[in-house]
Design a protein around this motif. Sequence first.
Motif, PDB file in Angstrom:
ATOM      1  N   ARG A  92     -67.710 -68.046  63.147  1.00  0.00           N
ATOM      2  CA  ARG A  92     -67.229 -68.382  64.365  1.00  0.00           C
ATOM      3  C   ARG A  92     -67.650 -67.393  65.500  1.00  0.00           C
ATOM      4  O   ARG A  92     -67.924 -68.036  66.638  1.00  0.00           O
ATOM      5  CB  ARG A  92     -65.624 -68.448  64.078  1.00  0.00           C
ATOM      6  CG  ARG A  92     -65.018 -67.053  64.173  1.00  0.00           C
ATOM      7  CD  ARG A  92     -63.378 -67.409  64.181  1.00  0.00           C
ATOM      8  NE  ARG A  92     -62.703 -66.326  63.644  1.00  0.00           N
ATOM      9  CZ  ARG A  92     -61.542 -66.256  63.640  1.00  0.00           C
ATOM     10  NH1 ARG A  92     -60.833 -67.208  64.115  1.00  0.00           N
ATOM     11  NH2 ARG A  92     -60.616 -65.201  63.043  1.00  0.00           N
ATOM     12  N   ARG A 117     -70.149 -60.829  66.499  1.00  0.00           N
ATOM     13  CA  ARG A 117     -69.629 -59.771  65.393  1.00  0.00           C
ATOM     14  C   ARG A 117     -70.449 -60.097  64.444  1.00  0.00           C
ATOM     15  O   ARG A 117     -70.935 -59.351  63.468  1.00  0.00           O
ATOM     16  CB  ARG A 117     -68.319 -60.444  64.966  1.00  0.00           C
ATOM     17  CG  ARG A 117     -67.069 -59.475  65.362  1.00  0.00           C
ATOM     18  CD  ARG A 117     -66.005 -59.654  64.759  1.00  0.00           C
ATOM     19  NE  ARG A 117     -65.531 -61.248  64.494  1.00  0.00           N
ATOM     20  CZ  ARG A 117     -64.502 -61.526  65.523  1.00  0.00           C
ATOM     21  NH1 ARG A 117     -63.841 -60.873  66.533  1.00  0.00           N
ATOM     22  NH2 ARG A 117     -64.315 -62.724  65.438  1.00  0.00           N
ATOM     23  N   TYR A 175     -49.418 -69.935  55.097  1.00  0.00           N
ATOM     24  CA  TYR A 175     -50.785 -69.488  54.324  1.00  0.00           C
ATOM     25  C   TYR A 175     -50.666 -69.790  52.822  1.00  0.00           C
ATOM     26  O   TYR A 175     -51.511 -70.528  52.490  1.00  0.00           O
ATOM     27  CB  TYR A 175     -51.122 -67.944  54.374  1.00  0.00           C
ATOM     28  CG  TYR A 175     -52.002 -67.546  53.645  1.00  0.00           C
ATOM     29  CD1 TYR A 175     -53.519 -67.642  54.083  1.00  0.00           C
ATOM     30  CD2 TYR A 175     -51.739 -66.513  52.376  1.00  0.00           C
ATOM     31  CE1 TYR A 175     -54.490 -67.088  53.303  1.00  0.00           C
ATOM     32  CE2 TYR A 175     -52.806 -66.101  51.789  1.00  0.00           C
ATOM     33  CZ  TYR A 175     -54.137 -66.568  51.943  1.00  0.00           C
ATOM     34  OH  TYR A 175     -55.093 -65.778  51.214  1.00  0.00           O
ATOM     35  N   ASN A 198     -68.998 -63.007  57.634  1.00  0.00           N
ATOM     36  CA  ASN A 198     -69.406 -61.809  58.265  1.00  0.00           C
ATOM     37  C   ASN A 198     -68.453 -60.533  57.930  1.00  0.00           C
ATOM     38  O   ASN A 198     -68.852 -59.458  58.378  1.00  0.00           O
ATOM     39  CB  ASN A 198     -69.090 -62.219  59.863  1.00  0.00           C
ATOM     40  CG  ASN A 198     -67.773 -62.626  60.112  1.00  0.00           C
ATOM     41  OD1 ASN A 198     -67.360 -63.673  59.608  1.00  0.00           O
ATOM     42  ND2 ASN A 198     -66.949 -61.828  60.891  1.00  0.00           N
ATOM     43  N   THR A 205     -60.953 -56.041  58.432  1.00  0.00           N
ATOM     44  CA  THR A 205     -60.085 -57.083  58.212  1.00  0.00           C
ATOM     45  C   THR A 205     -58.755 -56.312  58.376  1.00  0.00           C
ATOM     46  O   THR A 205     -57.701 -57.168  59.090  1.00  0.00           O
ATOM     47  CB  THR A 205     -60.220 -57.618  56.957  1.00  0.00           C
ATOM     48  OG1 THR A 205     -61.590 -57.893  56.483  1.00  0.00           O
ATOM     49  CG2 THR A 205     -59.197 -58.614  56.430  1.00  0.00           C
ATOM     50  N   ASN A 224     -64.684 -69.928  52.184  1.00  0.00           N
ATOM     51  CA  ASN A 224     -64.302 -68.841  52.234  1.00  0.00           C
ATOM     52  C   ASN A 224     -63.631 -68.238  53.225  1.00  0.00           C
ATOM     53  O   ASN A 224     -62.598 -67.518  53.205  1.00  0.00           O
ATOM     54  CB  ASN A 224     -65.337 -67.650  51.920  1.00  0.00           C
ATOM     55  CG  ASN A 224     -65.120 -66.109  52.114  1.00  0.00           C
ATOM     56  OD1 ASN A 224     -64.461 -65.728  51.402  1.00  0.00           O
ATOM     57  ND2 ASN A 224     -65.291 -65.488  53.270  1.00  0.00           N
TER      58      ASN A 224
HETATM   59  N1  LIG Z   1     -58.198 -60.032  50.590  1.00  0.00           N
HETATM   60  C1  LIG Z   1     -57.425 -60.522  49.576  1.00  0.00           C
HETATM   61  O1  LIG Z   1     -56.597 -59.933  49.015  1.00  0.00           O
HETATM   62  C2  LIG Z   1     -57.279 -62.276  49.339  1.00  0.00           C
HETATM   63  C3  LIG Z   1     -56.569 -62.445  48.274  1.00  0.00           C
HETATM   64  C4  LIG Z   1     -56.347 -63.871  48.201  1.00  0.00           C
HETATM   65  C5  LIG Z   1     -57.212 -64.641  48.793  1.00  0.00           C
HETATM   66  N2  LIG Z   1     -58.107 -64.371  49.689  1.00  0.00           N
HETATM   67  C6  LIG Z   1     -58.972 -65.271  50.360  1.00  0.00           C
HETATM   68  O2  LIG Z   1     -60.408 -64.597  50.100  1.00  0.00           O
HETATM   69  C7  LIG Z   1     -60.910 -65.257  51.351  1.00  0.00           C
HETATM   70  C8  LIG Z   1     -61.757 -64.120  52.090  1.00  0.00           C
HETATM   71  O3  LIG Z   1     -60.948 -63.279  52.565  1.00  0.00           O
HETATM   72  P1  LIG Z   1     -61.288 -61.597  52.908  1.00  0.00           P
HETATM   73  O4  LIG Z   1     -60.231 -60.752  52.120  1.00  0.00           O
HETATM   74  O5  LIG Z   1     -62.648 -61.296  52.681  1.00  0.00           O
HETATM   75  O6  LIG Z   1     -60.863 -61.459  54.600  1.00  0.00           O
HETATM   76  P2  LIG Z   1     -61.659 -61.413  55.573  1.00  0.00           P
HETATM   77  O7  LIG Z   1     -62.658 -60.004  55.601  1.00  0.00           O
HETATM   78  O8  LIG Z   1     -60.689 -61.413  56.946  1.00  0.00           O
HETATM   79  O9  LIG Z   1     -62.421 -62.781  55.654  1.00  0.00           O
HETATM   80  C9  LIG Z   1     -62.243 -63.698  56.347  1.00  0.00           C
HETATM   81  C10 LIG Z   1     -63.400 -64.496  56.800  1.00  0.00           C
HETATM   82  O10 LIG Z   1     -62.902 -65.727  57.634  1.00  0.00           O
HETATM   83  C11 LIG Z   1     -63.335 -65.825  58.758  1.00  0.00           C
HETATM   84  N3  LIG Z   1     -62.514 -66.704  59.675  1.00  0.00           N
HETATM   85  C12 LIG Z   1     -61.219 -66.655  59.984  1.00  0.00           C
HETATM   86  N4  LIG Z   1     -60.929 -67.778  60.824  1.00  0.00           N
HETATM   87  C13 LIG Z   1     -62.326 -68.600  60.840  1.00  0.00           C
HETATM   88  C14 LIG Z   1     -62.523 -69.641  61.648  1.00  0.00           C
HETATM   89  N5  LIG Z   1     -61.594 -70.521  62.354  1.00  0.00           N
HETATM   90  N6  LIG Z   1     -63.858 -70.124  61.668  1.00  0.00           N
HETATM   91  C15 LIG Z   1     -64.861 -69.430  60.876  1.00  0.00           C
HETATM   92  N7  LIG Z   1     -64.547 -68.472  60.113  1.00  0.00           N
HETATM   93  C16 LIG Z   1     -63.130 -67.824  60.071  1.00  0.00           C
HETATM   94  C17 LIG Z   1     -63.130 -64.296  59.385  1.00  0.00           C
HETATM   95  O11 LIG Z   1     -64.116 -64.264  60.641  1.00  0.00           O
HETATM   96  P3  LIG Z   1     -63.532 -63.255  61.824  1.00  0.00           P
HETATM   97  O12 LIG Z   1     -64.252 -62.015  61.401  1.00  0.00           O
HETATM   98  O13 LIG Z   1     -64.372 -63.888  63.101  1.00  0.00           O
HETATM   99  O14 LIG Z   1     -62.209 -63.126  61.870  1.00  0.00           O
HETATM  100  C18 LIG Z   1     -63.594 -63.469  58.220  1.00  0.00           C
HETATM  101  O15 LIG Z   1     -65.255 -63.640  58.245  1.00  0.00           O
HETATM  102  C19 LIG Z   1     -59.954 -65.948  52.304  1.00  0.00           C
HETATM  103  O16 LIG Z   1     -60.123 -67.438  51.911  1.00  0.00           O
HETATM  104  C20 LIG Z   1     -58.700 -65.482  51.866  1.00  0.00           C
HETATM  105  O17 LIG Z   1     -57.515 -66.484  51.949  1.00  0.00           O
HETATM  106  C21 LIG Z   1     -58.302 -62.936  50.036  1.00  0.00           C
END
Ligand SMILES: NC(=O)c1ccc[n+]([C@@H]2O[C@H](COP(=O)([O-])OP(=O)(O)OC[C@H]3O[C@@H](n4cnc5c(N)ncnc54)[C@H](OP(=O)(O)O)[C@@H]3O)[C@@H](O)[C@H]2O)c1
Length: 314
Positions: free
Chosen positions: A35, A39, A176, A12, A215, A89
Motif C-alpha cells: 500500500r 516504505r 481480528y 514490504n 512491525t 499475506n
Molecule cells: N506475526 C505473527 O505472529 C502472526 C501470527 C498469526 C498470523 N499472522 C499473519 O501473518 C501475516 C503477515 O504478518 P506479519 O507478522 O508479517 O506482519 P507485518 O510485518 O505487519 O506485515 C503485514 C503487512 O500487511 C501490510 N498491510 C496492512 N494493511 C494493508 C493494506 N490495507 N493494504 C496493503 N497492505 C497492507 C503491511 O503494510 P504496511 O507496512 O504498509 O503497514 C505489512 O506489509 C498477516 O496476515 C498476519 O495476520 C502473523
Amino acid sequence: MNQRIVIITGANSGIGKVAATKFAAEGHHVVMACRNLERSRKALDDIRLQTESDQVELMQVDVSSFASIRRFCPEFREKHARLDILIHNAAYFEYGKKEYQLSPDGIELTFATNAFGPFLMTHLLRDSLKKSDDARILNACTDNVMHFLDPKRKIEFDNLRGEHRDNRPYSVYKMYGDSKMALLLLTFKLAEEYRTDGIKINAIIIPGVKLSTETRKKLSFRYRFIATIMNPFWLPVKVMANNYVHICTDDGFRSVTGQAIGKKNSILPPARQQSASDKIREFITFGYVPKYAHDPGNVETIWKMATELIDKPT
Ligand SMILES: NC(=O)c1ccc[n+]([C@@H]2O[C@H](COP(=O)([O-])OP(=O)(O)OC[C@H]3O[C@@H](n4cnc5c(N)ncnc54)[C@H](OP(=O)(O)O)[C@@H]3O)[C@@H](O)[C@H]2O)c1
C-alpha cells in the motif's frame, strides 16, 4: 524449474518480505503488492540486492479499499499473461486501536483488509489464475481462530458495517480473530467454487511469529510491550516464509485444496469438540479446525455477505 508469477500482498515487511525474498532467490517473478510505495521501495531494493534478481516488482494496492483493488487487478492483467501464485499475506491486526474504524467502503476495517478485500482480489484475478497450469492461492490465517473452539464464540456478522459502533464494546483483537475466521470460511467455499478451474486455495494457520522492529513500531504501547516480551518465544519469520513457499510450490501440495495447514505444513483435521478429552486435546494442541469453520450456515452467511459487498459498485 518453471518460473512462477507470484503476487504477495504486504510484501514490504515481516513474513511477506522474507517470503518474497525466497521466491525471488528461487528464480520466480515476484509482484510485491503493497500500500505504501515509499516504505516498500526500500524493501524492493533490499530484496533485489539480496537475491540479485531483476524479477521483483512493486505495485501499489491498499487491500482494505475496493477501488484500489479494482485499479490493481487490471493493471496486473495488462502486465502479466497469467498468475500462478496469489498470497493474501497483508493484514490489519492488533495495533491496539480502541475505536471502531470503517474502510473507504463502509466495512469494519479489519474485515475489509483481512477478508473482503482478499475475496474481491481473488475474484478479479480468477481469470489470470485460470491461465496457470498449477494455480495456488494461500490465505494467511492465524491460530487466533482457535478461540472458536469455544462454542460461544461467534463472528459479529451484525456489526461489520458500523451497525453497533456506538453501542457495543469494540475489541480490535476479537475483530481480528473474527476476520481471519471469515477468511477461513471463505477459503473452504472458494476451494469448492474454483475446483473446476484447477485453482487450489488453502489457508495457513500461523502461530506467533517474531515481529520485526518495523512491525512492532506500529503497535500501541501495550501490545508493543507484550510483543517484545513474547518475541523470543515466537517462531523465526523465516520458518513461516519457507512454509509459504513450500505450500505454493511443492509437488506434495499440487492437488491440495480447501485445507487449513498448520505450522509444520500438516493438514489440520476438523475438531470433534465432543468428549471432554477431545476438547482438552484440541484446545491444547491448536491442531484442529474448530467446528465453526465447517458449519454450512456460517459459510453461507459470509459468502452471501462477501458476494453482495463486492457486487456493489464502488
Ligand atoms: N506475526 C505473527 O505472529 C502472526 C501470527 C498469526 C498470523 N499472522 C499473519 O501473518 C501475516 C503477515 O504478518 P506479519 O507478522 O508479517 O506482519 P507485518 O510485518 O505487519 O506485515 C503485514 C503487512 O500487511 C501490510 N498491510 C496492512 N494493511 C494493508 C493494506 N490495507 N493494504 C496493503 N497492505 C497492507 C503491511 O503494510 P504496511 O507496512 O504498509 O503497514 C505489512 O506489509 C498477516 O496476515 C498476519 O495476520 C502473523
